[in-house]
Motif scaffolding. Sequence first.
Motif, PDB file in Angstrom:
ATOM      1  N   ASP A   1     -25.189 -24.688  48.728  1.00  0.00           N
ATOM      2  CA  ASP A   1     -25.241 -23.311  47.927  1.00  0.00           C
ATOM      3  C   ASP A   1     -25.026 -21.570  48.043  1.00  0.00           C
ATOM      4  N   PHE A   2     -24.379 -21.763  49.726  1.00  0.00           N
ATOM      5  CA  PHE A   2     -24.024 -20.522  49.330  1.00  0.00           C
ATOM      6  C   PHE A   2     -22.496 -20.208  49.751  1.00  0.00           C
ATOM      7  N   ALA A   3     -21.901 -21.235  49.187  1.00  0.00           N
ATOM      8  CA  ALA A   3     -20.628 -21.343  48.483  1.00  0.00           C
ATOM      9  C   ALA A   3     -20.978 -21.269  47.145  1.00  0.00           C
ATOM     10  N   MET A   4     -21.906 -21.637  46.474  1.00  0.00           N
ATOM     11  CA  MET A   4     -21.779 -20.389  45.419  1.00  0.00           C
ATOM     12  C   MET A   4     -22.074 -19.441  45.377  1.00  0.00           C
ATOM     13  N   ALA A   5     -23.207 -19.156  46.363  1.00  0.00           N
ATOM     14  CA  ALA A   5     -23.018 -17.613  46.764  1.00  0.00           C
ATOM     15  C   ALA A   5     -22.419 -16.770  46.342  1.00  0.00           C
ATOM     16  N   TYR A   6     -21.224 -16.931  47.785  1.00  0.00           N
ATOM     17  CA  TYR A   6     -20.121 -16.422  47.741  1.00  0.00           C
ATOM     18  C   TYR A   6     -19.568 -15.953  46.369  1.00  0.00           C
ATOM     19  N   VAL A   7     -19.416 -17.133  45.927  1.00  0.00           N
ATOM     20  CA  VAL A   7     -19.179 -16.823  44.162  1.00  0.00           C
ATOM     21  C   VAL A   7     -19.169 -15.796  43.958  1.00  0.00           C
ATOM     22  N   ILE A   8     -20.819 -15.777  43.555  1.00  0.00           N
ATOM     23  CA  ILE A   8     -21.421 -14.633  42.717  1.00  0.00           C
ATOM     24  C   ILE A   8     -21.418 -13.115  43.472  1.00  0.00           C
ATOM     25  N   ALA A   9     -21.350 -13.164  44.994  1.00  0.00           N
ATOM     26  CA  ALA A   9     -20.398 -11.710  45.650  1.00  0.00           C
ATOM     27  C   ALA A   9     -19.080 -11.504  45.080  1.00  0.00           C
ATOM     28  N   HIS A  10     -18.177 -12.972  45.505  1.00  0.00           N
ATOM     29  CA  HIS A  10     -16.696 -11.839  45.127  1.00  0.00           C
ATOM     30  C   HIS A  10     -17.213 -11.438  43.701  1.00  0.00           C
ATOM     31  N   GLU A  11     -18.076 -12.007  42.599  1.00  0.00           N
ATOM     32  CA  GLU A  11     -18.233 -10.800  41.089  1.00  0.00           C
ATOM     33  C   GLU A  11     -18.742  -9.995  41.479  1.00  0.00           C
ATOM     34  N   VAL A  12     -19.904  -9.046  42.424  1.00  0.00           N
ATOM     35  CA  VAL A  12     -19.953  -8.430  42.475  1.00  0.00           C
ATOM     36  C   VAL A  12     -19.587  -7.478  43.710  1.00  0.00           C
ATOM     37  N   GLY A  13     -18.229  -8.186  43.998  1.00  0.00           N
ATOM     38  CA  GLY A  13     -16.949  -7.859  44.435  1.00  0.00           C
ATOM     39  C   GLY A  13     -16.487  -6.641  43.320  1.00  0.00           C
ATOM     40  N   HIS A  14     -16.260  -7.149  42.518  1.00  0.00           N
ATOM     41  CA  HIS A  14     -15.454  -7.235  41.271  1.00  0.00           C
ATOM     42  C   HIS A  14     -16.096  -5.614  40.614  1.00  0.00           C
ATOM     43  N   HIS A  15     -17.116  -5.774  40.480  1.00  0.00           N
ATOM     44  CA  HIS A  15     -18.317  -4.368  40.299  1.00  0.00           C
ATOM     45  C   HIS A  15     -17.697  -3.229  41.395  1.00  0.00           C
ATOM     46  N   ILE A  16     -17.792  -3.808  42.097  1.00  0.00           N
ATOM     47  CA  ILE A  16     -17.790  -1.971  43.901  1.00  0.00           C
ATOM     48  C   ILE A  16     -15.736  -2.011  43.027  1.00  0.00           C
ATOM     49  N   GLN A  17     -15.000  -2.721  42.741  1.00  0.00           N
ATOM     50  CA  GLN A  17     -13.774  -2.457  42.600  1.00  0.00           C
ATOM     51  C   GLN A  17     -13.586  -1.530  40.849  1.00  0.00           C
ATOM     52  N   LYS A  18     -14.785  -1.830  40.358  1.00  0.00           N
ATOM     53  CA  LYS A  18     -14.605  -0.933  38.986  1.00  0.00           C
ATOM     54  C   LYS A  18     -15.492   0.671  39.222  1.00  0.00           C
ATOM     55  N   GLN A  19     -16.096   0.409  40.412  1.00  0.00           N
ATOM     56  CA  GLN A  19     -16.645   2.145  40.272  1.00  0.00           C
ATOM     57  C   GLN A  19     -15.409   2.527  41.016  1.00  0.00           C
ATOM     58  N   LEU A  20     -14.738   2.111  42.129  1.00  0.00           N
ATOM     59  CA  LEU A  20     -14.587   3.072  43.036  1.00  0.00           C
ATOM     60  C   LEU A  20     -12.369   3.659  42.203  1.00  0.00           C
ATOM     61  N   GLY A  21     -12.278   2.669  40.829  1.00  0.00           N
ATOM     62  CA  GLY A  21     -11.138   2.875  40.418  1.00  0.00           C
ATOM     63  C   GLY A  21     -10.145   2.090  41.002  1.00  0.00           C
ATOM     64  N   TYR A  22     -10.168   0.719  41.598  1.00  0.00           N
ATOM     65  CA  TYR A  22      -9.337  -0.240  42.688  1.00  0.00           C
ATOM     66  C   TYR A  22      -8.988  -1.417  40.927  1.00  0.00           C
ATOM     67  N   ILE A  23      -9.748  -1.902  40.143  1.00  0.00           N
ATOM     68  CA  ILE A  23      -9.454  -2.330  38.867  1.00  0.00           C
ATOM     69  C   ILE A  23      -8.421  -1.258  37.957  1.00  0.00           C
ATOM     70  N   ASP A  24      -8.881   0.028  37.648  1.00  0.00           N
ATOM     71  CA  ASP A  24      -7.921   0.340  36.686  1.00  0.00           C
ATOM     72  C   ASP A  24      -6.502   0.878  37.407  1.00  0.00           C
ATOM     73  N   VAL A  25      -6.456   0.824  38.310  1.00  0.00           N
ATOM     74  CA  VAL A  25      -5.377   0.421  39.691  1.00  0.00           C
ATOM     75  C   VAL A  25      -4.126  -0.297  39.275  1.00  0.00           C
TER      76      VAL A  25
END
Length: 304
Positions: free
Chosen positions: A170-194
């Motif tokens: 189950d924590f392998a699954m949780a890691y995947v979700i947390a990784h995707e949430v990490g992309h959401h944080i990157q979006k807020q900070l402008g890293y995806i735009d870079v």
Amino acid sequence: MRWQGRQGSQNVEDRRGQRSGGGGLFPGGGSPRGRQGGMGIIGIVVMLFIAYQCGIDPSSMLGGSGIGANSGSNTQIQETTAGDTPSDQMGQFVSVVLKETEDVWSQVFPREYNRQYPKPKLVLFSGRTTSACGAASSQTGPFYCPADQKVYIDLSFYDQLRSRFKAPGDFAMAYVIAHEVGHHIQKQLGYIDVVNRVRRTRSEVEANDASVRLELQADYLAGVWAHYTDRYTDILEEGDIQEALTAAAAIGDDNIQRQTQGYVVEESFTHGSSEQRVRYFREGYRTGDASKATLDQFFKVREL
């Protein structure tokens, strides 16, 4: 994980059982590149899974636009109402993990980045759905769409994680979700735009390098979440962190390339090697230092 009985997130859209108005990513389940040769359809499916799992718009890997760009189609984006906790076990699990990420980042984000944390929506779908980034199917795996700031997951992916990628738990699954949430944080900070800018204006090698940095940063942020979850709650059990590390290693570029083509081409990496993905998740977990997940740490700013 000790997740049963814990509160779920109110930011879940459950689209399972509904059919999207748009078609799948490839008509008839095929792939343009699959028809042109190269890795073949199995390799393409795995590549697309990795792209979506890491937040990269797969259309860019098939000659389309970059991260978070609209597909340009007239596909109608499906809208549902968030807030109803799913009634099935897997849906409840995803809802609880999302809530755990909300709890951590609602505290860490203001402290480290001096702004409030905007919680992402998580969309559960089955078979196919649409997003502001275009169409998605069960074959493409979990992904984050920067254009609508939502995480998309077909839960059949977890069977693939366990069987095809030999990363159960189950924590392998949780890691995947947390990784995707990490992309959401990157979006807020402008890293995806870079990275978007690099993909539009630089060579393929430079674009791949920037993509790798983006993915490793998301792995690091997933580790930071695990650090605080382990420190302040009793949700983690012995062996959970190892499950995440196993999953991170399983979806490294080198491991995927060995499985699909029998050899490794390091210059073509877009998500990082197994060793890198494990290392950055572990470092985020060890330190819990979100301040290290900055543009300067992961990107050579002057070069971008």
